[in-house]
Motif scaffolding. Structure first.
Motif, PDB file in Angstrom:
ATOM      1  N   GLU A 105      -1.323   0.914   2.452  1.00 23.77           N
ATOM      2  CA  GLU A 105      -1.958   0.902   1.130  1.00 23.77           C
ATOM      3  C   GLU A 105      -3.284   0.149   1.172  1.00 23.77           C
ATOM      4  O   GLU A 105      -4.274   0.583   0.577  1.00 23.77           O
ATOM      5  CB  GLU A 105      -1.043   0.235   0.094  1.00 23.77           C
ATOM      6  N   THR A 106      -3.310  -0.964   1.890  1.00 25.44           N
ATOM      7  CA  THR A 106      -4.517  -1.780   1.976  1.00 25.44           C
ATOM      8  C   THR A 106      -5.594  -1.054   2.779  1.00 25.44           C
ATOM      9  O   THR A 106      -6.780  -1.100   2.419  1.00 25.44           O
ATOM     10  CB  THR A 106      -4.196  -3.148   2.608  1.00 25.44           C
ATOM     11  N   GLU A 107      -5.207  -0.373   3.846  1.00 21.08           N
ATOM     12  CA  GLU A 107      -6.181   0.387   4.634  1.00 21.08           C
ATOM     13  C   GLU A 107      -6.752   1.550   3.834  1.00 21.08           C
ATOM     14  O   GLU A 107      -7.914   1.912   4.003  1.00 21.08           O
ATOM     15  CB  GLU A 107      -5.532   0.888   5.924  1.00 21.08           C
ATOM     16  N   ALA A 108      -5.960   2.105   2.926  1.00 22.58           N
ATOM     17  CA  ALA A 108      -6.436   3.210   2.093  1.00 22.58           C
ATOM     18  C   ALA A 108      -7.375   2.726   0.983  1.00 22.58           C
ATOM     19  O   ALA A 108      -8.253   3.480   0.544  1.00 22.58           O
ATOM     20  CB  ALA A 108      -5.249   3.951   1.473  1.00 22.58           C
ATOM     21  N   ALA A 109      -7.213   1.487   0.544  1.00 21.83           N
ATOM     22  CA  ALA A 109      -8.057   0.938  -0.536  1.00 21.83           C
ATOM     23  C   ALA A 109      -8.466  -0.493  -0.177  1.00 21.83           C
ATOM     24  O   ALA A 109      -8.018  -1.452  -0.809  1.00 21.83           O
ATOM     25  CB  ALA A 109      -7.308   0.975  -1.857  1.00 21.83           C
ATOM     26  N   PRO A 110      -9.336  -0.661   0.834  1.00 20.74           N
ATOM     27  CA  PRO A 110      -9.653  -2.009   1.320  1.00 20.74           C
ATOM     28  C   PRO A 110     -10.466  -2.871   0.352  1.00 20.74           C
ATOM     29  O   PRO A 110     -10.561  -4.076   0.552  1.00 20.74           O
ATOM     30  CB  PRO A 110     -10.444  -1.745   2.603  1.00 20.74           C
ATOM     31  N   GLU A 111     -11.032  -2.287  -0.679  1.00 15.41           N
ATOM     32  CA  GLU A 111     -11.828  -3.067  -1.629  1.00 15.41           C
ATOM     33  C   GLU A 111     -11.053  -3.402  -2.903  1.00 15.41           C
ATOM     34  O   GLU A 111     -11.626  -3.946  -3.850  1.00 15.41           O
ATOM     35  CB  GLU A 111     -13.119  -2.314  -1.976  1.00 15.41           C
ATOM     36  N   ASP A 112      -9.766  -3.082  -2.939  1.00 13.62           N
ATOM     37  CA  ASP A 112      -8.938  -3.353  -4.109  1.00 13.62           C
ATOM     38  C   ASP A 112      -8.160  -4.648  -3.891  1.00 13.62           C
ATOM     39  O   ASP A 112      -7.339  -4.747  -2.977  1.00 13.62           O
ATOM     40  CB  ASP A 112      -7.969  -2.192  -4.347  1.00 13.62           C
ATOM     41  N   TRP A 113      -8.426  -5.642  -4.721  1.00  8.68           N
ATOM     42  CA  TRP A 113      -7.760  -6.934  -4.559  1.00  8.68           C
ATOM     43  C   TRP A 113      -6.252  -6.815  -4.713  1.00  8.68           C
ATOM     44  O   TRP A 113      -5.505  -7.586  -4.124  1.00  8.68           O
ATOM     45  CB  TRP A 113      -8.313  -7.976  -5.535  1.00  8.68           C
ATOM     46  N   ARG A 114      -5.800  -5.813  -5.482  1.00 11.18           N
ATOM     47  CA  ARG A 114      -4.369  -5.650  -5.727  1.00 11.18           C
ATOM     48  C   ARG A 114      -3.617  -5.316  -4.434  1.00 11.18           C
ATOM     49  O   ARG A 114      -2.518  -5.819  -4.203  1.00 11.18           O
ATOM     50  CB  ARG A 114      -4.140  -4.558  -6.773  1.00 11.18           C
ATOM     51  N   THR A 115      -4.210  -4.453  -3.615  1.00 14.10           N
ATOM     52  CA  THR A 115      -3.546  -4.093  -2.358  1.00 14.10           C
ATOM     53  C   THR A 115      -3.494  -5.299  -1.421  1.00 14.10           C
ATOM     54  O   THR A 115      -2.496  -5.489  -0.713  1.00 14.10           O
ATOM     55  CB  THR A 115      -4.235  -2.908  -1.661  1.00 14.10           C
ATOM     56  N   TRP A 116      -4.546  -6.108  -1.437  1.00 12.26           N
ATOM     57  CA  TRP A 116      -4.560  -7.310  -0.601  1.00 12.26           C
ATOM     58  C   TRP A 116      -3.532  -8.322  -1.092  1.00 12.26           C
ATOM     59  O   TRP A 116      -2.899  -9.013  -0.288  1.00 12.26           O
ATOM     60  CB  TRP A 116      -5.953  -7.924  -0.544  1.00 12.26           C
ATOM     61  N   PHE A 117      -3.363  -8.415  -2.403  1.00 11.52           N
ATOM     62  CA  PHE A 117      -2.343  -9.313  -2.958  1.00 11.52           C
ATOM     63  C   PHE A 117      -0.962  -8.884  -2.482  1.00 11.52           C
ATOM     64  O   PHE A 117      -0.166  -9.698  -2.008  1.00 11.52           O
ATOM     65  CB  PHE A 117      -2.413  -9.311  -4.495  1.00 11.52           C
ATOM     66  N   ARG A 118      -0.673  -7.584  -2.610  1.00 12.47           N
ATOM     67  CA  ARG A 118       0.643  -7.096  -2.183  1.00 12.47           C
ATOM     68  C   ARG A 118       0.834  -7.245  -0.674  1.00 12.47           C
ATOM     69  O   ARG A 118       1.940  -7.526  -0.207  1.00 12.47           O
ATOM     70  CB  ARG A 118       0.824  -5.648  -2.644  1.00 12.47           C
ATOM     71  N   LEU A 119      -0.257  -7.086   0.096  1.00 14.41           N
ATOM     72  CA  LEU A 119      -0.173  -7.297   1.542  1.00 14.41           C
ATOM     73  C   LEU A 119       0.132  -8.767   1.846  1.00 14.41           C
ATOM     74  O   LEU A 119       0.927  -9.071   2.744  1.00 14.41           O
ATOM     75  CB  LEU A 119      -1.470  -6.869   2.232  1.00 14.41           C
ATOM     76  N   ALA A 120      -0.466  -9.662   1.099  1.00 15.78           N
ATOM     77  CA  ALA A 120      -0.194 -11.095   1.283  1.00 15.78           C
ATOM     78  C   ALA A 120       1.281 -11.396   1.041  1.00 15.78           C
ATOM     79  O   ALA A 120       1.903 -12.165   1.781  1.00 15.78           O
ATOM     80  CB  ALA A 120      -1.070 -11.927   0.351  1.00 15.78           C
ATOM     81  N   VAL A 121       1.851 -10.784   0.021  1.00 20.21           N
ATOM     82  CA  VAL A 121       3.280 -10.968  -0.264  1.00 20.21           C
ATOM     83  C   VAL A 121       4.117 -10.421   0.898  1.00 20.21           C
ATOM     84  O   VAL A 121       5.094 -11.047   1.328  1.00 20.21           O
ATOM     85  CB  VAL A 121       3.666 -10.296  -1.597  1.00 20.21           C
TER      86      VAL A 121
END
Length: 151
Positions: A105-121
């Motif tokens: 998900e993060t690789e598909a939308a690398p500029e979306d803070w939400r995907t980075w938040f979920r990746l952090a979790v």
């Protein structure tokens, strides 16, 4: 709530420690000999570093909690779909599967803070705290509109 209370208690204990250490440093400086003044200045550096670290960590926690609240209001918080062992620990294979999904998900939308938040979790659930922190820092930076360097 328990985590906030624990953090506040730990921070308060650290502040008391910093004050005690700082007062000892000042006493050494007041003695006035070159050796004690040197030691006093060296001792004063420790509380300064500690206060700086505590401040930066508190800012990080506040910003991460603000992102969590915003994501919750949007209905975008990750659902806890992890399998657990009988003792309640997260199953490693389950955490790895969710991590792979969050990474995609993060690789598909690398500029979306939400995907980075979920990746952090997901990193946190996989017990990779350093990467969890970096991913959350990236989410915070993206949310604030700051330029970030590539990892």
């Amino acid at each position: 709530m328990r985590a906030k209370l624990t953090y506040a208690l730990t921070a308060a204990v650290l502040v008391v420690y910093f004050v005690l250490v700082g007062s000892r440093g000042l006493l050494l400086i007041e003695t006035g000999t070159p050796l004690t003044v040197t030691f006093g200045v060296a001792v004063l550096i420790l509380p300064v570093i500690g206060v700086w670290f505590l401040w930066k960590n508190t800012q990080f926690v506040r910003k991460a909690n603000a992102l969590a609240a915003e994501l919750e209001a949007e209905g975008g918080l990750p659902v806890d779909e992890l399998k657990r062992t009988p003792s309640g620990r997260i199953d490693r294979d389950s955490a790895d599967a969710v991590f792979a999904q969050r990474k995609a998900e993060t690789e598909a939308a690398p500029e979306d803070w939400r995907t980075w938040f979920r990746l952090a979790v997901a990193y946190h659930d996989a017990r990779d705290t350093p990467r969890a922190r970096k991913a959350m820092q990236r989410a915070i930076a993206l949310h604030e509109g700051r330029q970030i360097e590539a990892a």
